[in-house]
Design a protein around this motif. Structure first.
Motif, PDB file in Angstrom:
ATOM      1  N   LEU A  32      16.739  -7.139  26.570  1.00 45.51           N
ATOM      2  CA  LEU A  32      15.410  -7.520  27.134  1.00 45.51           C
ATOM      3  C   LEU A  32      14.985  -9.036  25.960  1.00 45.51           C
ATOM      4  O   LEU A  32      15.005  -8.660  25.006  1.00 45.51           O
ATOM      5  CB  LEU A  32      14.054  -6.602  27.391  1.00 45.51           C
ATOM      6  N   ASP A  33      14.676 -10.135  26.698  1.00 47.12           N
ATOM      7  CA  ASP A  33      14.626 -11.335  25.927  1.00 47.12           C
ATOM      8  C   ASP A  33      13.250 -11.681  25.805  1.00 47.12           C
ATOM      9  O   ASP A  33      12.292 -11.952  26.515  1.00 47.12           O
ATOM     10  CB  ASP A  33      15.364 -12.389  26.648  1.00 47.12           C
ATOM     11  N   PHE A  34      12.771 -11.357  24.427  1.00 48.14           N
ATOM     12  CA  PHE A  34      11.218 -11.770  24.095  1.00 48.14           C
ATOM     13  C   PHE A  34      11.034 -12.864  23.090  1.00 48.14           C
ATOM     14  O   PHE A  34      10.290 -12.843  22.467  1.00 48.14           O
ATOM     15  CB  PHE A  34      10.744 -10.436  23.575  1.00 48.14           C
ATOM     16  N   MET A  35      12.310 -13.626  23.079  1.00 47.99           N
ATOM     17  CA  MET A  35      12.378 -15.015  22.346  1.00 47.99           C
ATOM     18  C   MET A  35      12.654 -16.199  23.173  1.00 47.99           C
ATOM     19  O   MET A  35      12.367 -17.454  22.886  1.00 47.99           O
ATOM     20  CB  MET A  35      13.271 -15.027  21.158  1.00 47.99           C
ATOM     21  N   SER A  36      13.017 -16.084  24.410  1.00 45.29           N
ATOM     22  CA  SER A  36      13.489 -17.145  25.113  1.00 45.29           C
ATOM     23  C   SER A  36      14.196 -18.495  24.155  1.00 45.29           C
ATOM     24  O   SER A  36      13.642 -19.396  24.789  1.00 45.29           O
ATOM     25  CB  SER A  36      12.143 -17.515  25.956  1.00 45.29           C
ATOM     26  N   GLY A  37      15.007 -17.979  23.435  1.00 44.67           N
ATOM     27  CA  GLY A  37      15.777 -19.224  23.060  1.00 44.67           C
ATOM     28  C   GLY A  37      14.636 -20.089  21.917  1.00 44.67           C
ATOM     29  O   GLY A  37      14.736 -21.226  22.017  1.00 44.67           O
ATOM     30  N   ILE A  38      13.699 -19.314  21.453  1.00 42.70           N
ATOM     31  CA  ILE A  38      12.510 -19.766  20.724  1.00 42.70           C
ATOM     32  C   ILE A  38      11.647 -20.778  21.708  1.00 42.70           C
ATOM     33  O   ILE A  38      11.575 -22.028  21.547  1.00 42.70           O
ATOM     34  CB  ILE A  38      13.035 -20.654  19.499  1.00 42.70           C
ATOM     35  N   ALA A  39      11.128 -20.166  22.763  1.00 45.52           N
ATOM     36  CA  ALA A  39      10.173 -20.767  23.674  1.00 45.52           C
ATOM     37  C   ALA A  39      10.714 -21.979  24.498  1.00 45.52           C
ATOM     38  O   ALA A  39      10.017 -23.108  24.717  1.00 45.52           O
ATOM     39  CB  ALA A  39       9.069 -21.405  22.800  1.00 45.52           C
ATOM     40  N   VAL A  40      12.043 -21.718  24.834  1.00 46.58           N
ATOM     41  CA  VAL A  40      12.965 -22.759  25.665  1.00 46.58           C
ATOM     42  C   VAL A  40      12.986 -22.081  26.934  1.00 46.58           C
ATOM     43  O   VAL A  40      12.605 -23.047  27.918  1.00 46.58           O
ATOM     44  CB  VAL A  40      14.179 -23.119  25.004  1.00 46.58           C
ATOM     45  N   SER A  41      13.324 -20.923  27.272  1.00 47.20           N
ATOM     46  CA  SER A  41      13.730 -20.628  28.721  1.00 47.20           C
ATOM     47  C   SER A  41      12.360 -20.159  29.263  1.00 47.20           C
ATOM     48  O   SER A  41      12.287 -18.772  29.707  1.00 47.20           O
ATOM     49  CB  SER A  41      14.852 -19.775  28.638  1.00 47.20           C
ATOM     50  N   ASN A  42      11.445 -20.855  29.607  1.00 42.79           N
ATOM     51  CA  ASN A  42      10.352 -20.547  29.915  1.00 42.79           C
ATOM     52  C   ASN A  42      10.530 -19.999  31.423  1.00 42.79           C
ATOM     53  O   ASN A  42       9.459 -18.997  32.032  1.00 42.79           O
ATOM     54  CB  ASN A  42       9.048 -21.578  30.049  1.00 42.79           C
ATOM     55  N   LEU A  43      11.518 -20.512  32.172  1.00 40.77           N
ATOM     56  CA  LEU A  43      11.606 -20.038  33.605  1.00 40.77           C
ATOM     57  C   LEU A  43      12.881 -18.709  33.668  1.00 40.77           C
ATOM     58  O   LEU A  43      13.242 -18.384  34.573  1.00 40.77           O
ATOM     59  CB  LEU A  43      11.951 -20.917  34.517  1.00 40.77           C
ATOM     60  N   GLY A  44      13.054 -18.408  32.205  1.00 40.81           N
ATOM     61  CA  GLY A  44      13.899 -17.134  32.498  1.00 40.81           C
ATOM     62  C   GLY A  44      15.452 -17.914  32.494  1.00 40.81           C
ATOM     63  O   GLY A  44      15.684 -19.035  32.310  1.00 40.81           O
ATOM     64  N   HIS A  45      16.384 -17.107  32.741  1.00 39.14           N
ATOM     65  CA  HIS A  45      17.780 -17.377  32.693  1.00 39.14           C
ATOM     66  C   HIS A  45      18.327 -17.532  34.006  1.00 39.14           C
ATOM     67  O   HIS A  45      18.016 -16.696  35.115  1.00 39.14           O
ATOM     68  CB  HIS A  45      18.584 -16.528  31.866  1.00 39.14           C
ATOM     69  N   ASN A  46      19.221 -18.289  34.248  1.00 41.33           N
ATOM     70  CA  ASN A  46      19.959 -18.479  35.721  1.00 41.33           C
ATOM     71  C   ASN A  46      18.715 -18.617  36.715  1.00 41.33           C
ATOM     72  O   ASN A  46      18.706 -18.160  37.744  1.00 41.33           O
ATOM     73  CB  ASN A  46      20.721 -17.278  36.028  1.00 41.33           C
ATOM     74  N   HIS A  47      17.654 -19.406  36.445  1.00 45.72           N
ATOM     75  CA  HIS A  47      16.645 -19.592  37.575  1.00 45.72           C
ATOM     76  C   HIS A  47      17.214 -20.281  38.729  1.00 45.72           C
ATOM     77  O   HIS A  47      17.826 -21.584  38.522  1.00 45.72           O
ATOM     78  CB  HIS A  47      15.366 -20.432  36.995  1.00 45.72           C
ATOM     79  N   PRO A  48      16.943 -19.784  40.138  1.00 46.67           N
ATOM     80  CA  PRO A  48      17.634 -20.627  41.240  1.00 46.67           C
ATOM     81  C   PRO A  48      17.597 -21.855  41.388  1.00 46.67           C
ATOM     82  O   PRO A  48      18.214 -22.950  41.684  1.00 46.67           O
ATOM     83  CB  PRO A  48      17.360 -19.559  42.225  1.00 46.67           C
ATOM     84  N   LYS A  49      16.319 -22.181  41.204  1.00 45.13           N
ATOM     85  CA  LYS A  49      15.940 -23.611  41.417  1.00 45.13           C
ATOM     86  C   LYS A  49      16.221 -24.585  40.384  1.00 45.13           C
ATOM     87  O   LYS A  49      16.798 -25.845  40.745  1.00 45.13           O
ATOM     88  CB  LYS A  49      14.442 -23.825  41.669  1.00 45.13           C
ATOM     89  N   VAL A  50      16.278 -23.991  39.242  1.00 42.27           N
ATOM     90  CA  VAL A  50      16.837 -24.905  38.038  1.00 42.27           C
ATOM     91  C   VAL A  50      18.364 -24.910  38.078  1.00 42.27           C
ATOM     92  O   VAL A  50      18.855 -25.969  37.943  1.00 42.27           O
ATOM     93  CB  VAL A  50      16.405 -24.120  36.494  1.00 42.27           C
ATOM     94  N   MET A  51      19.175 -24.004  38.524  1.00 44.18           N
ATOM     95  CA  MET A  51      20.417 -24.154  38.830  1.00 44.18           C
ATOM     96  C   MET A  51      20.996 -24.967  39.834  1.00 44.18           C
ATOM     97  O   MET A  51      21.856 -25.823  39.569  1.00 44.18           O
ATOM     98  CB  MET A  51      20.916 -22.759  39.053  1.00 44.18           C
ATOM     99  N   GLN A  52      20.000 -24.989  40.911  1.00 39.42           N
ATOM    100  CA  GLN A  52      20.382 -25.773  42.074  1.00 39.42           C
ATOM    101  C   GLN A  52      20.046 -27.338  41.601  1.00 39.42           C
ATOM    102  O   GLN A  52      20.800 -28.268  41.905  1.00 39.42           O
ATOM    103  CB  GLN A  52      19.493 -25.521  43.166  1.00 39.42           C
ATOM    104  N   ALA A  53      19.028 -27.654  40.890  1.00 38.07           N
ATOM    105  CA  ALA A  53      18.868 -28.870  40.423  1.00 38.07           C
ATOM    106  C   ALA A  53      19.849 -29.651  39.486  1.00 38.07           C
ATOM    107  O   ALA A  53      20.483 -30.705  39.610  1.00 38.07           O
ATOM    108  CB  ALA A  53      17.343 -29.182  39.691  1.00 38.07           C
ATOM    109  N   LEU A  54      20.314 -28.694  38.534  1.00 39.98           N
ATOM    110  CA  LEU A  54      21.524 -28.927  37.617  1.00 39.98           C
ATOM    111  C   LEU A  54      22.670 -29.192  38.548  1.00 39.98           C
ATOM    112  O   LEU A  54      23.543 -30.102  38.194  1.00 39.98           O
ATOM    113  CB  LEU A  54      21.845 -27.650  36.581  1.00 39.98           C
TER     114      LEU A  54
END
Length: 379
Positions: A32-54
């Motif tokens: 369970l990720d309680f550090m988010s890459g040091i406040a980087v992955s604010n939308l979590g991992h593999n977010h569908p809209k982020v992945m689509q944009a990429l």
């Protein structure tokens, strides 16, 4: 033997995948990720809209150079400035955003002195490192950039004593992140803004860790009713794709004319396409309200530990940027390892503060699960 410089104290786990609020190591173990890459992955991992944009931009041009116009940069700038009198400069990281802010402040004012605060953190390149009020981080790298002085955080009198015609800017974090999750007192920050204005000095707010909705508002300074002259952003701006930004008042534009500052990769098409999507997802009233509610729950539940655990001295923060101050550095290190054994990842801040930075998209069930693990370990 590793072929990497040993400048990081690395854990042995190698995070190779992620989904939502969970990350997975090389052995398939989930955490369970309680550090988010040091406040980087604010939308979590593999977010569908982020992945689509990429994916969409990956099939087009990735990089074109700042020698040419960029509709993507304009779109992101419009979203970040939100109709206010600011302009944007895009770069690749938080430290670069702060370097740009320092250069802009000095050139626009014609002054050299910059005040920052003890236990602050603004980056590791020379200008940003020089603005960082932590001698341990500067050790071995002298001479650092001249003209920086460090004052006690949340104290007004030392600042008043430094006000003069040489002061270009005051630079600060609304919540000191690396320094131990120390929030600015509202009256103090409002007084700092007022004093800067009266002295014709600029106020630089470093929102690299606190920005992008982390504290329950898009920028942390919003709840203080102040208007900075310069704002720096990075970390969560593209949810893990390297990007940073500096926002500055429009009247500062003349100081950053053609040739005054630049970057090869800053504002590239790939980063801008993703940033455009991330900003649009986060900067919504309902989303911000959920972050605030989750943060209130997290702080309220963890505060109960103060009464039942000799290890816990304080719980503080805002939104989903929370610090649990423990009784010693040794307790902190052991706690981080014990949490990892319980399949939760967290990190430190300062010498003895457990720093919790879960994705803003974390579900209530996942958050409650995390709280239960932390309470179990710290009781």
């Amino acid at each position: 033997m590793s072929q990497l410089f040993p400048n990081y104290a690395r854990d042995t786990i190698d995070l190779v995948d992620g989904s939502g609020s969970y990350v997975y190591d090389q052995n398939g173990t989930s955490y369970l990720d309680f550090m988010s890459g040091i406040a980087v992955s604010n939308l979590g991992h593999n977010h569908p809209k982020v992945m689509q944009a990429l994916s969409e931009q990956a099939d087009k041009i990735w990089h074109s150079s700042n020698l040419y116009s960029s509709h993507l940069q304009e779109q992101v700038a419009e979203k970040l400035t939100m109709g206010k009198e600011y302009l944007a400069f895009f770069c690749n990281s938080g430290t670069e955003a702060n370097e740009a802010a320092i250069k802009l402040a000095r050139k626009a004012t014609g002054r050299s002195k910059i005040l920052s605060f003890e236990q602050s953190f603004h980056g590791r390149t020379y200008g940003a490192l020089s603005a960082t009020g932590q001698p341990a981080l500067q050790a071995g790298f002298f001479p650092i950039v001249e003209g920086f002085e460090y004052l006690p955080y949340n104290q007004l009198e030392p600042l008043k004593e430094q006000l003069d015609e040489t002061l270009a800017a005051v630079m600060l974090e609304v919540i000191q992140g690396e320094g131990g999750i120390i929030p600015a007192e509202k009256e103090w920050l409002q007084d700092v803004a007022k004093l800067c204005k009266e002295n014709n000095s600029l106020l630089i707010i470093d929102e690299i860790q606190t920005g992008m909705g982390r504290t329950g508002t898009f920028f942390a300074f919003e709840t203080y009713q102040i208007e900075p002259d310069i704002i720096t952003i990075a970390k969560a701006l593209a949810n893990g794709i390297p990007v940073g930004a500096m926002l500055g008042k429009k009247e500062l534009a003349e100081a950053f004319g053609p040739g005054s500052h630049g970057t090869t990769f800053g504002g590239n098409n790939l980063a801008m396409k993703v940033a455009d999507t991330v900003v649009a997802e986060i900067n919504q009233p309902d989303f911000m309200a959920e972050v605030t509610a989750k943060g209130n729950y997290l702080i309220e539940e963890l505060t109960k530990l103060i009464a039942v655990s000799d290890k816990v001295l304080d719980v503080r923060g805002k939104g989903l940027m929370v610090g649990v101050e423990l009784d010693s550095a040794e307790t902190l290190q052991q706690t981080i390892q014990d949490l990892k054994a319980q399949k939760l990842l967290a990190i430190k801040a300062g010498k003895k503060v457990l720093r919790l930075l879960p994705p803003l998209t974390i579900s209530q069930e996942e958050l409650a699960n995390g709280v239960e693990i932390i309470q179990l370990v710290l009781k």
